[in-house]
Structures are given as C-alpha cells and as structure tokens.
Enzyme design. Structure first.
Site, PDB file in Angstrom:
ATOM      1  N   GLY A  21       4.110 -34.281 -27.069  1.00  0.00           N
ATOM      2  CA  GLY A  21       4.187 -34.258 -25.609  1.00  0.00           C
ATOM      3  C   GLY A  21       4.916 -35.447 -25.018  1.00  0.00           C
ATOM      4  O   GLY A  21       4.503 -35.987 -23.999  1.00  0.00           O
ATOM      5  N   LYS A  22       6.056 -35.818 -25.672  1.00  0.00           N
ATOM      6  CA  LYS A  22       6.874 -36.905 -25.088  1.00  0.00           C
ATOM      7  C   LYS A  22       7.374 -36.511 -23.707  1.00  0.00           C
ATOM      8  O   LYS A  22       7.460 -37.336 -22.810  1.00  0.00           O
ATOM      9  CB  LYS A  22       8.110 -37.155 -25.966  1.00  0.00           C
ATOM     10  CG  LYS A  22       7.856 -37.995 -27.175  1.00  0.00           C
ATOM     11  CD  LYS A  22       9.170 -38.499 -27.768  1.00  0.00           C
ATOM     12  CE  LYS A  22      10.174 -37.427 -28.099  1.00  0.00           C
ATOM     13  NZ  LYS A  22       9.878 -36.579 -29.226  1.00  0.00           N
ATOM     14  N   THR A 194      -5.939 -44.459 -38.067  1.00  0.00           N
ATOM     15  CA  THR A 194      -4.804 -45.168 -37.463  1.00  0.00           C
ATOM     16  C   THR A 194      -3.580 -45.265 -38.383  1.00  0.00           C
ATOM     17  O   THR A 194      -2.512 -45.666 -37.959  1.00  0.00           O
ATOM     18  CB  THR A 194      -5.193 -46.611 -37.080  1.00  0.00           C
ATOM     19  OG1 THR A 194      -5.508 -47.330 -38.275  1.00  0.00           O
ATOM     20  CG2 THR A 194      -6.386 -46.638 -36.140  1.00  0.00           C
ATOM     21  N   PRO A 196      -1.370 -43.156 -39.809  1.00  0.00           N
ATOM     22  CA  PRO A 196      -0.082 -42.537 -39.445  1.00  0.00           C
ATOM     23  C   PRO A 196       0.640 -43.328 -38.347  1.00  0.00           C
ATOM     24  O   PRO A 196       1.866 -43.477 -38.385  1.00  0.00           O
ATOM     25  CB  PRO A 196      -0.474 -41.142 -38.944  1.00  0.00           C
ATOM     26  CG  PRO A 196      -1.798 -40.860 -39.566  1.00  0.00           C
ATOM     27  CD  PRO A 196      -2.487 -42.193 -39.690  1.00  0.00           C
ATOM     28  N   CYS A 390      15.806 -11.426 -13.339  1.00  0.00           N
ATOM     29  CA  CYS A 390      17.110 -11.304 -13.990  1.00  0.00           C
ATOM     30  C   CYS A 390      17.204 -10.000 -14.774  1.00  0.00           C
ATOM     31  O   CYS A 390      17.334  -8.948 -14.163  1.00  0.00           O
ATOM     32  CB  CYS A 390      17.394 -12.544 -14.829  1.00  0.00           C
ATOM     33  SG  CYS A 390      19.152 -12.867 -14.970  1.00  0.00           S
ATOM     34  N   MET A 393      14.960  -7.462 -13.300  1.00  0.00           N
ATOM     35  CA  MET A 393      15.469  -6.798 -12.104  1.00  0.00           C
ATOM     36  C   MET A 393      16.467  -5.704 -12.509  1.00  0.00           C
ATOM     37  O   MET A 393      16.448  -4.588 -11.989  1.00  0.00           O
ATOM     38  CB  MET A 393      16.160  -7.829 -11.196  1.00  0.00           C
ATOM     39  CG  MET A 393      16.889  -7.224 -10.012  1.00  0.00           C
ATOM     40  SD  MET A 393      18.649  -7.569 -10.131  1.00  0.00           S
ATOM     41  CE  MET A 393      19.252  -7.126  -8.532  1.00  0.00           C
ATOM     42  N   HIS A 516      16.680 -16.998 -11.101  1.00  0.00           N
ATOM     43  CA  HIS A 516      15.479 -17.465 -11.818  1.00  0.00           C
ATOM     44  C   HIS A 516      14.611 -18.320 -10.895  1.00  0.00           C
ATOM     45  O   HIS A 516      14.722 -19.558 -10.922  1.00  0.00           O
ATOM     46  CB  HIS A 516      15.887 -18.268 -13.056  1.00  0.00           C
ATOM     47  CG  HIS A 516      16.515 -17.426 -14.117  1.00  0.00           C
ATOM     48  ND1 HIS A 516      15.802 -16.874 -15.147  1.00  0.00           N
ATOM     49  CD2 HIS A 516      17.794 -17.016 -14.281  1.00  0.00           C
ATOM     50  CE1 HIS A 516      16.618 -16.163 -15.914  1.00  0.00           C
ATOM     51  NE2 HIS A 516      17.826 -16.240 -15.408  1.00  0.00           N
ATOM     52  N   GLU A 518      11.606 -19.103 -11.147  1.00  0.00           N
ATOM     53  CA  GLU A 518      10.648 -19.948 -11.887  1.00  0.00           C
ATOM     54  C   GLU A 518      11.160 -21.376 -12.058  1.00  0.00           C
ATOM     55  O   GLU A 518      10.370 -22.309 -12.201  1.00  0.00           O
ATOM     56  CB  GLU A 518      10.329 -19.302 -13.252  1.00  0.00           C
ATOM     57  CG  GLU A 518      11.437 -19.316 -14.318  1.00  0.00           C
ATOM     58  CD  GLU A 518      12.441 -18.183 -14.200  1.00  0.00           C
ATOM     59  OE1 GLU A 518      12.519 -17.561 -13.116  1.00  0.00           O
ATOM     60  OE2 GLU A 518      13.175 -17.920 -15.178  1.00  0.00           O
TER      61      GLU A 518
HETATM   62  N1  GLN Z   1      21.384 -10.136 -20.002  1.00  0.00           N
HETATM   63  C1  GLN Z   1      21.458 -10.130 -18.577  1.00  0.00           C
HETATM   64  C2  GLN Z   1      22.778 -10.680 -18.063  1.00  0.00           C
HETATM   65  O1  GLN Z   1      23.471 -11.371 -18.756  1.00  0.00           O
HETATM   66  C3  GLN Z   1      20.305 -10.854 -17.953  1.00  0.00           C
HETATM   67  C4  GLN Z   1      20.296 -12.332 -18.211  1.00  0.00           C
HETATM   68  C5  GLN Z   1      18.977 -12.991 -17.917  1.00  0.00           C
HETATM   69  O2  GLN Z   1      17.931 -12.334 -17.855  1.00  0.00           O
HETATM   70  N2  GLN Z   1      18.987 -14.289 -17.787  1.00  0.00           N
HETATM   71  O3  GLN Z   1      23.145 -10.443 -16.943  1.00  0.00           O
END
Ligand code: GLN
Length: 557
Positions: A21-22, A194, A196, A390, A393, A516, A518
C-alpha cells in the site's frame, strides 16, 4: 504564511513484499499535508519497460487511470486524485520505458554529441530531470515521489540511484526518504517479527540510501519495544519508526497516520512549518459513514469481463464507496462474469434477483459481449436501475437497437466488422490510426447535457467535462431512428457530433455514458451520476422491502 521557497521532496519506497500500500501511504500523507495548508502533488515512478500501462492487459496491471490531459497511467494516480482532489497529469507517472525511450530518442537525434550513452550518467540524469519537473512548475510546496516495485528488484535500481543522488544534490533538509515495510505476525509464535524489515532496510542501505523514516505495516499495533528494536537494527531513532496497522477501510489511513504523528515527523525532518494544523474532521466523518452506514446495505451487480480481478475496476469500486457514504448505505458489489451469462452458467434472472442495480463495465473485445447485452435487456425490461460505462453504454445501444428498434443483429464494428446495423462504429478520427499506445480518444472533453434529463438533474448544470478512453462511438447514422424509438441522446459533444450520454426516460434509471465518470469521483466530492444511481438503487431496495412487509413478492437486497 511562512511558505518555504524551496520545494521539498518526499520519496516513498517499499520493501519485503509488494502490495503493502505505498500508493495509499503516499496519498494519505499527501492528504495530511494538504490539510495543513501545503500545496502537494504525488508522482509515481514505475520500473517496467512499457512506455505507459495503456497497452497492458487489465489482468497484468489492473485499471488504467486516465488523466485530464489524456495520459494513460497507473491506478495509484486514482488514489492520489481521490485523496487529494488535485488533478494529475502525464508528468505524474513515468515508467522506465519512457525514460529509456527519451534517452534513445535523444541519442538518435545526436543530442549526446558523440559520447557513449550509459545508465550512469545519462539514464540517471534523465530520471532526476523528470523527478524535478513538477517542482519547477512553482505550483507545489511538497512533491511526494512513489517508487514502484520492491527494494531489491534489479529493474528499480536506477530509480534508487537517482533518489540517492537527489538527496546529495538538493540537501538533506530538502528530502525525506520513507521506506514502507511489513512486520508480519506469526500465529504459531504469537509474535510480530522484525527480521524481514531489517533485511529490507539492509538492502536499501546497500544502494547508499538510509531511510529517514520507516513505516511498518502490521496486523497489530507495534509496541514501543518493537519500535526500539527495529530502530536499533535499522540505524534509526525510535521516533522515526512509525506503525501502520491494517485499517478497516483505506479511508481511515490518513487518520491512523496522523495519530502516529507522521505529518509532524516529516515536517520536522524537512525543517518546514506548515500554515495550519491537520484538520481531519471531514475524513473522520467520511470513514465513519463508510464503516457504520445508517441505512444498511444496497447490493449492486457489476457485469464485466475481468471480474475475477477487481483491480481492473478500481475507480468504479471506490466511486461506489463514495456514493454509498453520501447515501448513508454500504454498497455491496455482486460480481458477474459476462461470459457466465453468455454461456448460460447463470440466468439473467438469477444474476439480478438479489440486486437493486446493474452496472455494465468498460472493456475491449468481443468476449462476453452477448452476456452483457442479455443482462441489460433484463434490467431494461424489469425496470432495474442500469448504469452503462463506455463499453457498457455501447452494449445498451446495441440491445435497444435489436430488441426495441427492430434492428436484428445490430452490433458494434468492434465485434463484427461487416454488420447490417453498425449502431456502434469506429470514430472517424480513429480510422487511420495504426499504433496501439496512446492513440485512443483520451482525456477530458466537454459535454452538453439536455435539459430535463436525469443527468442534467444530477449534475445540476448544462456543461460538464469528463474523461474518455475509447475508439468507438454511437453511429450518427442511426441517431434519428433510435431517438424516434425512445432512446434519448441526453448529452453530446458541444458540436453535437458525438453522443456522450444515452437515457431511457421511460425507465426509472437507465443511463449509459461514453466517458468514465468513475475517474472523477472524490472522497469529499462524490460523482453526481454514481450518487444518483445509488440513490435510485436504494429507493428500489426500500420499495421491495415494503412490498415484502406488506406480503407482496419481492426480495430485500
Ligand atoms: N471498446 C470500446 C471502445 O474502444 C469501449 C472502450 C471502453 O470501455 N473504455 O470504444
């Protein structure tokens, strides 16, 4: 404010084993220093020869994190952004491959004027030059540099040599070396060990580097005696040995490190005064919400191709933690392998029976695609909240075209080159691209939202920017017919050339995004779409619960 003009550098190395977890340590220390009023950024140096991780399989590397400027980077940059809420860039992630490529390009251009090009000094100088690049921007007081890999790896040794030289060059007061190690608990002996850590520090010392601070990760708290013993063998005073016990959630780590006084210790070593004390009330509140959600749990399915390896979807998982906290619930993820759905190992009914929402994940290639399309159909027809990202969708568009708009065998040209209804097709700008690395539509682009749509309500504004990583798009040729059949183009590029968001307005929550989201969810700034999706899943959970209480069929999830 007493801000030192010299930029200070903190180097973080790891020893004993990988995955200690650096990245979380660096991000947490960064958050601590930021909360004290310092301007901080973090950069990651990776030892592999790939120029960036963009060409690596998610099985090898996990998620590829895309920055605003379109760099394909290591997933640790996601932690840096989530914890610090500071945008990173290409300069924040450098691989050994990029260093060598730059050196070789210079050699080919004749820049070295006839000398023999060698690891020392040329490669090391290139690393040092890069390591100092962000400091030159004038935007930061402190730069944290995380060195990937584990001390002792042959491939990371040039980074260590650069670190050693930088301490000499910049002065001891301007650099701090932190080494993260493991102190394992041996059950049969009921003891923390200790040895390691001692070995790892010895190995680091062999490269000429004496760590200034040791952070010892362990299952249990390190006693004073233990710290003394480690300090004695590793040439450190007891105060420079910091314990970091396993946390229930990574969002607690800044709090644990503050309790151990790591921020104070670092500032003292750097001879620095911070403008303020560490104020971590927001972190306390957030980690409390993560650990003890008031309104129970909500189960959400993620359907994807790499589900055995959740690191491939790191930012999605973390965005659900943020959205869960803001909705006072814990989001429990049910992983669904798209191939299992495709092969009938699991029916779509079973897959979605005990969940209140479905997210279909990003991805590349045809494996498992029909499974994704089938499960989206079930979510659409059963009014289960659906979020497609992506590729997710794109699959939703294919499903709608086939099953609602009557376009039999509609597909993406990514999977079937010649198809009667290519509703998803390669972007014009991609058609002449031959190289694979760094050539997709990458980075931040604006998107205009249609008023009155759910995304518009969620974001609360019309113009947004989101990050992209794709080659294919919704084929404009089919836009009109799909709209006529009820698929709403809820967001487009400002020139209206690219569809960025689709929505089914008749469904309780059915949204697909070409970008994206996220990647932009933050600990203290939940992403609006994840927030709204989890709120809807929670609403469905509550409805089902009431149905159950009232004796109607339903499941609590
Ligand atoms: N493979 C798809 C594209 O290139 C979706 C890419 C993705 O989901 N990041 O458009």
């Amino acid at each position: 404010m007493s801000r030192s003009k010299t930029v200070k550098h903190i180097f973080v190395t790891g020893g004993v084993v990988s995955s200690l977890g650096k990245g979380i340590l660096s991000a947490s220390l960064g958050a601590l220093l930021k909360s004290r009023g310092l301007r901080v950024t973090i950069q990651k140096y990776d030892p592999y020869i790939n120029v960036d991780p963009g060409t690596m399989s998610p099985y090898q590397h996990g998620e590829v994190y895309v920055t605003d400027d379109g760099a394909e980077t290591d997933l640790d940059l996601g932690y840096y952004e989530r914890f610090l809420d500071v945008a990173t860039s290409q300069a924040n992630n450098v691989t050994m491959g990029r260093i060598y490529k730059d050196v070789i390009d210079k050699e080919r251009r004749g820049d070295y004027l006839g000398v023999t090009v060698q690891v020392i000094p040329h490669v090391i100088d290139e690393i040092k030059h890069r390591m100092l690049e962000l400091a030159e921007s004038g935007k930061y007081d402190v730069i944290i540099t995380e060195v990937g890999g584990t001390v002792g790896d042959i491939e990371a040794s040039p980074f260590l040599e650069a670190m050693r030289q930088l301490k000499l060059q910049l002065g001891a007061k301007n650099t701090v070396n932190i080494h993260l190690t493991l102190v394992p608990y041996i059950k049969s002996a009921s003891e923390l060990k200790t040895k390691p850590t001692q070995h790892s520090v010895k190995m680091l010392q062999e490269t000429g580097i004496q760590p200034d601070i040791l952070v010892c990760r362990s299952e249990r708290d390190l006693s004073k005696e233990m710290k003394h013993k480690i300090g004695l063998f590793c040439n450190l005073s007891d105060a420079d040995v910091v314990g970091l016990r396993d946390a229930e959630t990574i969002y607690e780590v800044p709090l644990l490190l503050r309790d151990e006084g790591l921020d104070k210790l670092v500032l003292q070593k750097l001879g620095m005064k911070a403008p303020a004390d560490a104020h971590l009330d927001d972190w306390k509140e957030f980690s409390h919400k993560v650990k003890f959600p008031k309104d129970g749990t909500v189960r959400i399915a993620i359907c994807g191709k790499y589900t055995e390896y959740p690191d491939a979807y790191k930012s999605i998982v973390e965005a659900f933690v943020h959205a869960g906290a803001s909705n006072d619930v814990k989001v429990l993820i049910k992983w669904l392998r798209s191939e299992d759905i495709e092969d009938g190992v699991m029916t779509v009914e079973d897959a979605l029976r005990d969940v209140s929402g479905l997210l279909v994940a990003p991805g590349f290639g045809s494996r498992g695609i029909e499974g994704k399309i089938n499960i989206i159909r079930h979510a659409r027809e059963s009014n289960i909240p659906f979020f497609g990202i992506c590729l997710g969708m794109q699959c939703a568009v294919i499903e709608f075209a086939r099953n609602v708009a009557g376009m039999d065998a509609a597909n993406s040209t990514e999977f079937v080159k010649k198809t009667k209804y290519p509703v998803i097709d390669m972007m014009e700008s991609q058609k002449n691209v031959t190289e694979k690395g760094g050539t997709m539509r990458l980075g931040s682009y604006p998107c205009v939202l249609e008023e009155g749509t759910k995304p518009y309500k969620a974001y609360g504004k019309q113009l947004i920017t989101e990050r992209h990583r794709h080659r294919y798009e919704l084929n404009n040729h089919f836009r009109e017919i799909l709209s006529e059949k009820g698929l709403m183009m809820a967001g487009t590029s400002p020139d209206n050339e690219l569809v960025e968001i689709i929505e089914l307005p008749t469904h309780r929550w059915f949204i697909g995004v070409q970008f994206h989201p996220e990647l932009k969810s933050r600990v203290h700034k939940v992403h609006p779409l994840f927030n709204s999706f989890v709120a809807e899943a929670k609403a469905l959970r509550n409805e089902r619960f009431h149905q159950e209480v009232n004796g109607t069929v339903g499941t609590i999830s």
